[in-house]
Scaffold this active site. Structure first.
Site, mmCIF file in Angstrom:
data_model
loop_
_atom_site.group_PDB
_atom_site.id
_atom_site.type_symbol
_atom_site.label_atom_id
_atom_site.label_comp_id
_atom_site.label_asym_id
_atom_site.label_seq_id
_atom_site.Cartn_x
_atom_site.Cartn_y
_atom_site.Cartn_z
ATOM 1 C CB SER A 44 -0.934 0.061 1.119
ATOM 2 O OG SER A 44 -0.102 0.107 2.188
ATOM 3 N N GLY A 45 0.125 2.260 -0.255
ATOM 4 C CA GLY A 45 0.849 3.779 -0.091
ATOM 5 C C GLY A 45 2.172 3.934 -0.802
ATOM 6 C CG LEU A 94 8.912 -5.494 9.146
ATOM 7 C CD1 LEU A 94 8.414 -4.160 8.099
ATOM 8 C CD2 LEU A 94 10.461 -5.672 9.075
ATOM 9 C CB THR A 141 6.476 -1.752 13.606
ATOM 10 O OG1 THR A 141 5.553 -2.353 14.280
ATOM 11 C CG2 THR A 141 5.985 -2.035 12.107
ATOM 12 C CB SER A 175 9.604 10.522 9.142
ATOM 13 O OG SER A 175 8.718 11.795 9.372
ATOM 14 C CE1 TYR A 197 4.470 4.714 22.830
ATOM 15 C CE2 TYR A 197 2.351 5.457 22.727
ATOM 16 C CZ TYR A 197 3.311 4.956 22.161
ATOM 17 O OH TYR A 197 2.920 4.830 20.989
HETATM 18 N N1 LIG Z 1 2.993 9.385 4.325
HETATM 19 C C1 LIG Z 1 3.853 10.105 4.956
HETATM 20 O O1 LIG Z 1 3.361 11.229 4.750
HETATM 21 C C2 LIG Z 1 4.980 9.672 5.332
HETATM 22 C C3 LIG Z 1 5.647 10.682 5.949
HETATM 23 C C4 LIG Z 1 7.054 10.682 6.369
HETATM 24 C C5 LIG Z 1 7.361 9.213 6.439
HETATM 25 N N2 LIG Z 1 6.577 8.283 5.894
HETATM 26 C C6 LIG Z 1 6.993 6.776 6.172
HETATM 27 O O2 LIG Z 1 6.868 6.216 4.735
HETATM 28 C C7 LIG Z 1 6.746 4.775 4.990
HETATM 29 C C8 LIG Z 1 5.362 4.112 4.312
HETATM 30 O O3 LIG Z 1 4.182 4.882 4.726
HETATM 31 P P1 LIG Z 1 3.000 5.147 3.974
HETATM 32 O O4 LIG Z 1 2.619 6.497 3.994
HETATM 33 O O5 LIG Z 1 3.113 4.510 2.585
HETATM 34 O O6 LIG Z 1 2.109 4.365 4.734
HETATM 35 P P2 LIG Z 1 0.848 3.061 4.384
HETATM 36 O O7 LIG Z 1 0.390 3.311 3.134
HETATM 37 O O8 LIG Z 1 0.229 2.883 5.777
HETATM 38 O O9 LIG Z 1 1.940 1.991 4.192
HETATM 39 C C9 LIG Z 1 2.974 1.337 5.326
HETATM 40 C C10 LIG Z 1 2.920 0.029 5.015
HETATM 41 O O10 LIG Z 1 3.630 -0.839 6.101
HETATM 42 C C11 LIG Z 1 2.954 -1.847 6.456
HETATM 43 N N3 LIG Z 1 3.100 -2.365 7.880
HETATM 44 C C12 LIG Z 1 2.661 -1.810 9.070
HETATM 45 N N4 LIG Z 1 3.053 -2.586 10.018
HETATM 46 C C13 LIG Z 1 3.463 -3.771 9.597
HETATM 47 C C14 LIG Z 1 4.157 -4.716 9.924
HETATM 48 N N5 LIG Z 1 4.160 -5.074 11.496
HETATM 49 N N6 LIG Z 1 4.842 -5.691 9.167
HETATM 50 C C15 LIG Z 1 4.766 -5.630 8.015
HETATM 51 N N7 LIG Z 1 4.154 -4.492 7.168
HETATM 52 C C16 LIG Z 1 3.798 -3.541 7.947
HETATM 53 C C17 LIG Z 1 1.197 -1.628 6.259
HETATM 54 O O11 LIG Z 1 0.776 -2.818 6.123
HETATM 55 P P3 LIG Z 1 -1.009 -2.878 6.824
HETATM 56 O O12 LIG Z 1 -1.541 -2.187 5.314
HETATM 57 O O13 LIG Z 1 -1.076 -4.364 6.657
HETATM 58 O O14 LIG Z 1 -0.851 -2.060 7.836
HETATM 59 C C18 LIG Z 1 1.608 -0.771 4.899
HETATM 60 O O15 LIG Z 1 1.655 -1.638 3.584
HETATM 61 C C19 LIG Z 1 6.539 4.516 6.678
HETATM 62 O O16 LIG Z 1 7.775 4.027 7.027
HETATM 63 C C20 LIG Z 1 6.280 5.971 6.944
HETATM 64 O O17 LIG Z 1 6.966 6.215 8.215
HETATM 65 C C21 LIG Z 1 5.429 8.504 5.424
#
Ligand SMILES: NC(=O)c1ccc[n+]([C@@H]2O[C@H](COP(=O)([O-])OP(=O)(O)OC[C@H]3O[C@@H](n4cnc5c(N)ncnc54)[C@H](OP(=O)(O)O)[C@@H]3O)[C@@H](O)[C@H]2O)c1
Length: 318
Positions: A44-45, A94, A141, A175, A197
């Site tokens: 996703s994403g 993870l 994670t 990030s 926390y």
């Molecule tokens: N979006 C932003 O604005 C932003 C900004 C800064 C940094 N980031 C970083 O970019 C990365 C991608 O984020 P995104 O925005 O694309 O979010 P996202 O669409 O929620 O994608 C995150 C992915 O990680 C997976 N995931 C979560 N927990 C997991 C686990 N325990 N084991 C395996 N997979 C797991 C999710 O799977 P599920 O669908 O099963 O939960 C999802 O496929 C992240 O590391 C985030 O911190 C994002």
């Protein structure tokens, strides 16, 4: 200030790319057909777009995901627009050290090379919760799972780089939120404590850990003379499922700061640039934002903190 200006205008920086660049644009002339890449959270994403563009450039992509239905759907979506895409899906949670070990065993049993590892999966702003190993969930994670995964796949990456002569690349999705963490950066003495926390600081802590992990590993790889680099990225602000624990707050923020937000193809650009662009050959231990190098926080640049986190993480995973 320069970062904010280019973010608002989308104007390219020294790399020739900027916040408006998409993952397809930054990889336009890249031939990835000799590469095998693992993308965690590739269902996703940003991860799904990264997987799509890697496959478009010819790479063999392994989508590592905890939700296999979502991973298979992501694979089908890619195959629809690119029927010759080479994609496999493999189970990976993870937040479970056992699952990370099983993933590495399964991947190694496939007998594939490994050129690129994208440590992309993540969770954000969760209420206090412990993983099955008893570790605070965002740290478990976002950092610890990726720390162990990288450790278990590193020999394969080193040997692939040696055999093929192609530089191996690891990208950690950090990030800008790494700036907002606990006072000393990492709560070594209270990593799992509910007392004190804070969901936002715990996310910042895990993203700082992604940077410290990359810096220390980069130092070790250089010392080893390994042909493998590791860098970190901030992808930008992108509305994805990541916001699930703070949807209304983030929607509100998006309304008042809409000029700073990107779409998903733009959000995957920095990852794809750092992982695939030829201009980054030999570049390691750096932090990128909008496809350009940026200085991370003072804490993220502390070598002693990086070493301390390394030893702490080694103890937790062993
Ligand atoms: N979006 C932003 O604005 C932003 C900004 C800064 C940094 N980031 C970083 O970019 C990365 C991608 O984020 P995104 O925005 O694309 O979010 P996202 O669409 O929620 O994608 C995150 C992915 O990680 C997976 N995931 C979560 N927990 C997991 C686990 N325990 N084991 C395996 N997979 C797991 C999710 O799977 P599920 O669908 O099963 O939960 C999802 O496929 C992240 O590391 C985030 O911190 C994002």
């Amino acid at each position: 200030m320069v970062g904010i200006f280019s973010l608002m205008t989308g104007l390219p920086g020294p790399s020739g790319f900027g916040s408006a660049s998409t993952a397809e644009q930054v990889t336009e002339n890249v031939d990835a057909s000799k590469l095998t890449a693992i993308i965690t959270g590739g269902a996703s994403g940003i991860g799904a777009e990264t997987a799509r563009v890697f496959a478009l450039r010819g790479a063999h992509v392994i989508i590592a995901a905890r939700n296999m239905d979502a991973a298979n759907s992501a694979k089908q979506v890619i195959l629809k627009s690119n029927p010759t895409a080479h994609i496999d899906v493999l189970k990976l949670d993870l937040s479970s050290l056992k699952s990370v070990q099983a993933f590495a065993d399964n991947f190694n049993a496939m007998g594939l090379p490994l050129n690129v590892l994208i440590n992309n999966a993540g969770v954000m702003f969760c209420p206090h919760q412990l993983s099955e190993d008893g570790i605070e969930m965002q740290f478990a994670t976002n950092h610890l799972g990726h720390f162990l995964l990288t450790k278990l796949l590193l020999e394969k990456m080193k040997s692939t780089a040696k055999e093929t002569g192609i530089e191996g690349r690891i990208v950690n999705l950090s990030s800008i939120a790494h700036h907002h963490t606990y006072e000393k950066g990492i709560r070594f003495d209270a990593i799992n404590n509910k007392d004190g926390y804070n969901d936002k600081k715990a996310y910042g802590q895990s993203k700082l850990a992604n940077l410290l992990h990359a810096n220390e590993l980069s130092r070790r790889l250089k010392e080893d003379g390994a042909n493998v680099t590791i860098n970190c990225v901030h992808p930008g602000l992108i509305m994805t499922n990541l916001m699930r624990h703070s949807f209304f707050l983030m929607k509100f923020l998006q309304v008042i700061t809409y000029l700073f937000w990107k779409n998903v193809p733009q959000g995957a650009a920095t990852t794809c640039f750092v992982a695939l662009h030829p201009s980054l050959k030999g570049v390691t231990g750096k932090y990128f934002l909008d496809c350009n190098e940026m200085k991370p926080s003072i804490l993220a640049r502390q070598e002693t903190l990086a070493k301390k986190l390394w030893d702490f993480s080694e103890k937790l995973v062993s």
